[in-house]
Structure formats: C-alpha cells, structure tokens
Design an enzyme around this catalytic site. Structure first.
Site, PDB file in Angstrom:
ATOM      1  N   GLY A   1     -19.178 -20.209 -92.889  1.00  0.00           N
ATOM      2  CA  GLY A   1     -20.271 -19.246 -92.950  1.00  0.00           C
ATOM      3  C   GLY A   1     -21.425 -19.696 -92.078  1.00  0.00           C
TER       4      GLY A   1
ATOM      5  N   GLY B   1     -25.513 -18.210 -90.573  1.00  0.00           N
ATOM      6  CA  GLY B   1     -26.505 -17.160 -90.550  1.00  0.00           C
ATOM      7  C   GLY B   1     -27.821 -17.661 -90.010  1.00  0.00           C
TER       8      GLY B   1
ATOM      9  N   VAL C   1     -22.548 -23.098 -93.374  1.00  0.00           N
ATOM     10  CA  VAL C   1     -21.796 -23.653 -94.492  1.00  0.00           C
ATOM     11  C   VAL C   1     -20.437 -24.099 -93.990  1.00  0.00           C
ATOM     12  CG1 VAL C   1     -20.878 -23.249 -96.808  1.00  0.00           C
ATOM     13  CG2 VAL C   1     -22.988 -22.106 -96.080  1.00  0.00           C
TER      14      VAL C   1
ATOM     15  N   LYS D   1     -23.739 -27.040 -97.192  1.00  0.00           N
ATOM     16  CA  LYS D   1     -24.698 -26.135 -96.564  1.00  0.00           C
ATOM     17  C   LYS D   1     -25.715 -26.953 -95.781  1.00  0.00           C
ATOM     18  CE  LYS D   1     -26.376 -22.707 -98.980  1.00  0.00           C
ATOM     19  NZ  LYS D   1     -27.214 -21.929 -99.929  1.00  0.00           N
TER      20      LYS D   1
ATOM     21  N   ASP E   1     -32.154 -12.974-107.770  1.00  0.00           N
ATOM     22  CA  ASP E   1     -31.290 -12.207-106.866  1.00  0.00           C
ATOM     23  C   ASP E   1     -29.869 -12.114-107.413  1.00  0.00           C
ATOM     24  OD1 ASP E   1     -30.844 -10.653-104.640  1.00  0.00           O
ATOM     25  OD2 ASP E   1     -30.459 -12.340-103.290  1.00  0.00           O
TER      26      ASP E   1
END
Length: 485
Positions: free
Chosen positions: A6, A8, A13, A28, A122
C-alpha cells in the site's frame, strides 16, 4: 521486507515477516516528503501511541516502532490477512448472524479504546479489518479496528478539535467541529450497523458540511425487526444525549433486539482467494518458447486476444495491510493499492483497488505472433480501454521484438501526443509517449521496454490523473525468468 502492499500521500505499507513472532506483519513507514512536517509526523507517531495503549484482540496491535536511517518513523503492526469489511461487502452482503458478529467485535474494539481514553473518529468498513485466528485447530475470522490516523485522546477532544471523518458515518457534532466524547464513535458504529443490516448506508452525504445537519435516516426495510431498527435509530440520534450511554450499551441493546440471530463469524478464505498476489509468491514459473516476430509495434489496444480465456476476478480479493487508508486531516488520503501478477508469475503491477473490478491474468497471442506470451489486464470495468464506456486501467504484455518501435498506438480520442521520451531504467531501454486531453477526461500513457535481446514489454495505462498513471506505470516489474530467456 517481502513487498509493498500500500502507498499513499503520507505513508507506505510493506508486508514483512517477523522471525521472532513467526508471523507476517505490516510495516507502515512515513512518506519521505513528510519527514520534516512536524504536524504530520506527530499524527503518525500518535497513531502508534494510541494503539499501544490498548490490549484487545479487536484493535490492531503495534508490536514495535522506531526510525529508519533517514529519520522516517515506522510502525510494525498486525497484518490483516483476511482483508477488510469493505472488501467482503464487495463480494456479497453479510447475513444477519455475520453482521452481528462483526458489530459485536468492532464494538468490543471501540469499547477497549474508550476505556483507555481514545476516540477512533473514523469507524467505517475500510477500517474494520479481518485476520485469521486458530480456535481448536480450525481457522476463524476475527474483526479488529485499524487506522487511528484520526484518533484522538478523549481529554484532548473535549475542546475544539480538527474536523475530520467520513461523511456517511460521521456524527453531526464531529462534522461541526464540536467537543467530542465516545458517543461520536457510537454514532459511526450505528451507521455501520444500518449498512450491514439494511444493505445500504443511512446517509449519502457528499461532504462534512452535509453531515453536520442531517435528518433521520429512511426506514431500513430488508426485514429488519422493528426493535433492532429502533436501537439503531437511537444510536443515530442527532443529539448525543439521546443516544446510549456507551458503545457497550448500544451493542447489548442491538443483540437483545435480535433474539433469533446468533452471531456467526465470516467464512475463512484461503490465502490465494483473499490475496492472489500473496499466493503468487510461491506460484509456478512457466516458460514460453521464444517467438521472434517481424513487427515489434504494439497493436492499437488490447482488444480481445486470441486463445485467451476470460478470467475476470471479483473486486476486493487482494490483501490489504493494516492502516493503508490513513484518514489524516479532513479526508481519506491513502488509497489502497493492490499488486497483481500474471498467470506465469512473469509480470507484476500495482494498481488502485478500483482497478481490480476486472482482472485478466491469462496469456495472450500478440498480432502476427503464434506463441502465447505473458500478459495481464486490470481496470475499473471489462471495457475500460474502449470508448463507449471508458474507464481506468492498465494492460501489460510481452511481445517479440529486438528493438524499440518507431511508433506506438495512437489515440484519436486524445490531443496530439507529446514528444516521445527515450530513456533507460535498470539497464533497459524504453520509450514513453503521453496523451492528454482525452475524451475520458484523463491521461493515456504508452510505454515499450526492451527487456531482453528479443522481447519487448508493452504497457498501456489510462487514468484520471497523471499522478496515478505514472505511479502505475512505474510499478510494473518483470521477473528474472523472462530476463534469463
């Protein structure tokens, strides 16, 4: 490190294996361009501190934390080998017993956070993660909460705090930036309960402004018992004083309102079903026979390759790591990405999750060729590369050729292409042509790479923005098997 799973705006990650724990873990790492940003760095570190406060099987565990040599902080966390609730819902709705199981365990995670003085802020399907646990020798699926990028200490949240959250799940007081308590998370859990039992979200807010002033949700329908609907409505009350005292009370009331429903874990999925890219790590390596062709120019677009069977995979089957969607600041800033490999394990490409709605990893036969070659396609729909219903996607394929082509496929639906760029990367010569102003509202990239003396790699990417297009383009990798042919 095994591979990236992952990436972003704020973090990357990685999947790794901890020999001490004898288990896969997710690592992470803060993005290098935010190393000097004190605010972002602090929120990253606070996420680890919040998670370390809680010892619950239903909250993502942080095993270790530290800094890399370049001063970037990292967190070593539990790995969600069974994906997320969002993934499961893309496959099929949950049954009421499965929904109750997920809500009970998610509620237990929230209660554990609240007991330690932490708000999540969240709660949504993408942040409910699943992992495999062994019970009496049988694998079962357990839910846990992840991604505390918006987490907040309750004593801190009692004053004015930064507005954040996901509009369709956020409590009105949170959307308004008011002081918060644990009942804000209860509202989000009630919204999740509405989704799981009614089959749709209670609100379709497009912004936090809309979420700040909402009315009662529509009747749930879907044969939801009136008593259960009343419990969820109370959890979704606009005024927090009208909700339950805490999450435990809400979950208890919902369980009592569903007397005929017995909580039932989600079915365990084999690793190759949940994460084809993980299964491919130990997949087979096939060798195609060399087939030099007279024309190295790629065809105009993938089309329907000959002797290629359809293998469109259901969306949402790739593995996710804990915390891939960070949710820092006022919107989700980390888009889940998934790595796909072709059936021969020769080609790999990392794409946004939405691009896995239509995946084909079977080999193809290039124009004027006779032998099948490695190839893969991934897109937002089966016809992503057409003009009738254009979408986003990538096509990568091997084709015969001893030199780079003098031209690439043209795209009349776009503006005239920019000048071709010839360069060299990792010892391979390549040419890239960029098309902008396309009818699909984005960008199209064509790249051809000379990967061996008689093999070319053709990559076509269509995306809504240049950042995504280039990220996908640069993620393409070929295995040493092809290089050695």
């Amino acid at each position: 490190m095994r591979r990236r799973i992952g990436a972003g705006a704020f973090a990357t990650v990685w999947l790794a294996y901890d020999e001490q724990l004898d288990s896969p873990v997710a690592i992470k790492v803060l993005a290098d361009n935010f190393t000097e940003d004190h605010h972002v760095r602090q929120r990253f570190i606070e996420e680890g501190r919040f998670l370390r406060k809680v010892e619950s099987p239903h909250v993502v565990a942080v095993y270790d934390a530290g800094e890399l040599a370049d001063a970037r902080p990292f967190l070593v966390m539990s790995y969600a080998d069974q994906g997320t609730l969002e993934d499961r819902l893309e496959l099929a709705p949950l049954t009421p017993p499965q929904a109750l199981h997920v809500l009970t365990e998610t509620g237990a995670g929230l209660h554990a956070l609240h007991q330690r003085g932490v708000l999540h802020r969240d709660v949504k399907p993408a942040n409910v993660l699943f992992r495999t646990i062994e019970i009496d020798g049988s694998p079962q699926v357990s839910a846990m909460l992840g991604d505390l990028g918006l987490g907040k200490a309750i004593e801190t949240a009692s004053g004015l705090t930064m507005i954040g959250g996901t509009p369709s799940y956020v409590a009105p007081e949170q959307a308004q930036g008011e002081p918060l308590d644990a009942r804000a998370d209860q509202f989000s859990l009630a919204a999740l309960a509405y989704l799981l039992l009614a089959g749709r979200v209670p609100y379709n807010h497009s912004s936090l402004t809309a979420a700040a002033d909402h009315c009662c949700p529509a009747p749930m329908g879907n044969a939801v018992p009136p008593a259960a609907e009343a419990v969820i409505a109370k959890g979704l009350a606009k005024e927090r004083d009208d909700r339950y005292d805490d999450v435990a009370a809400f979950v208890g009331a919902l369980t009592s309102a569903l007397p005929e429903v017995v909580a039932e874990p989600l079915p365990w999925l084999r690793a190759e079903s949940v994460a084809p890219s993980l299964a491919s790590d130990v997949g087979r390596h096939e060798t195609a026979q060399p087939d030099p062709g007279p024309d190295p120019t790629p065809p105009s677009r993938p089309g329907r390759p000959r002797r290629r069977r359809a293998a469109w995979l259901a969306a949402g089957l790739a593995a996710l790591a804990v915390g891939v969607a960070l949710g820092y600041l006022t919107r989700p800033l980390l888009v889940t990405e998934r790595t796909i490999k072709d059936s021969s394990q020769t080609i790999a490409v990392t794409v946004p999750k939405d691009w896995t709605r239509a995946v084909d990893t079977e080999q193809w036969v290039p124009p004027d060729g006779e032998a099948e070659q490695p190839a893969l396609s991934a897109g937002t729909s089966v016809l992503w590369n057409g003009n009738d219903q254009p979408g986003e996607g990538v096509f990568v394929a091997v084709l015969p050729g001893e030199s780079l082509p003098t031209s690439v496929p043209q795209h009349p639906e776009c503006d005239p292409p920019k000048p071709a760029v010839n360069d060299r990367r990792d010892g391979d010569d390549y040419v890239t042509v960029e098309f902008t102003g396309c009818d699909h509202g984005g960008i199209t990239l064509e790249r051809v790479i000379l990967v061996t003396a008689n093999r070319l790699l053709w990559v076509q990417v269509r995306a809504a923005d240049s950042g995504t297009a280039n990220r996908v383009l640069n993620s393409v990798e070929v295995s040493g098997t092809l290089k050695s042919r």
